[in-house]
Design a protein around this motif. Structure first.
Motif, PDB file in Angstrom:
ATOM      1  N   ARG A 112      97.933 -20.381  30.765  1.00  0.00           N
ATOM      2  CA  ARG A 112      97.000 -21.501  30.882  1.00  0.00           C
ATOM      3  C   ARG A 112      95.577 -20.957  30.873  1.00  0.00           C
ATOM      4  N   THR A 140      90.792 -27.328  30.206  1.00  0.00           N
ATOM      5  CA  THR A 140      91.952 -26.520  30.554  1.00  0.00           C
ATOM      6  C   THR A 140      93.084 -26.874  29.603  1.00  0.00           C
ATOM      7  N   SER A 168     104.282 -18.822  29.956  1.00  0.00           N
ATOM      8  CA  SER A 168     103.130 -19.605  29.526  1.00  0.00           C
ATOM      9  C   SER A 168     101.838 -18.937  29.974  1.00  0.00           C
ATOM     10  N   ASN A 192      97.008 -25.054  27.585  1.00  0.00           N
ATOM     11  CA  ASN A 192      97.935 -23.938  27.384  1.00  0.00           C
ATOM     12  C   ASN A 192      97.641 -23.217  26.082  1.00  0.00           C
TER      13      ASN A 192
END
Length: 189
Positions: free
Chosen positions: A130, A143, A128, A145
């Protein structure tokens, strides 16, 4: 390093001979190597840090092998390098954090839906990425992903909040790999 294929002299030797030679089996062959020497004195701070990283990586690799769910072990087995086994592949992955190579902001103008493209790589797999967008004063604006692109290296983040004051804003990308190592890159606008 010498190799033997079950010769008359070495047979199926395993272990240490006279604190000078080590015999072991690797891929059906007997391998002869110089015996390792013990360390003299205390470890330096850098050596102690490396030992700690290796201990953590070793525990991670053992956990991958001993898990009831063998999907992760099978994934590592599919990515083996020459002369590597699942344990050493998992150990290497745990000791190698992902790297965020770049953050492309040319399509980010501070409006909702603007694209930010992050290029992140790992020796095995980036799980992932972020993204954090902060104002010039350090206030976290948003914020979320980033979604992986088809090329396997890039991740795209679509802005969800308006950012009227772009000058001085910071964009941070945090890439995470399978063992949960993080690689971070930050750019200022």
């Amino acid at each position: 390093m010498a190799h033997s294929n079950n010769s008359v002299i070495t047979g199926k030797l395993k272990g240490t001979l006279g604190k000078e030679l080590v015999f072991r089996e690797w891929q059906g062959k007997t391998v002869v190597a110089k015996a390792p020497k013990g360390r003299k004195g205390e470890a330096t701070a850098a050596q102690a840090e490396t030992q700690e990283k290796f201990l953590i990586a070793s525990r991670y690799a053992r956990a991958v092998i001993n898990r009831a769910d063998k999907s992760m072990a099978e994934a590592y087995a599919a990515a083996l390098k020459p002369r590597q086994n699942v344990y050493s592949r998992a150990l290497e992955d745990c000791m190698s954090p992902p790297i965020v190579k770049s953050i492309t902001t040319r399509n980010y103008k501070g409006t909702v839906g603007d694209k930010i493209v992050i290029r992140a790589i790992d020796d095995f797999r980036v799980v992932s990425v972020r993204v954090e967008i902060s104002a010039a004063d350090g206030t976290l604006l948003e914020t979320g992903n980033a979604e992986p692109d088809e090329n396997g290296m890039d991740f795209t983040y679509l802005a969800t909040q308006a950012n009227n004051l772009l000058a001085g804003s910071k964009i941070t990308a945090i890439a995470t790999d399978v063992p949960k190592n993080e690689g971070i890159l930050q750019v200022s606008l």
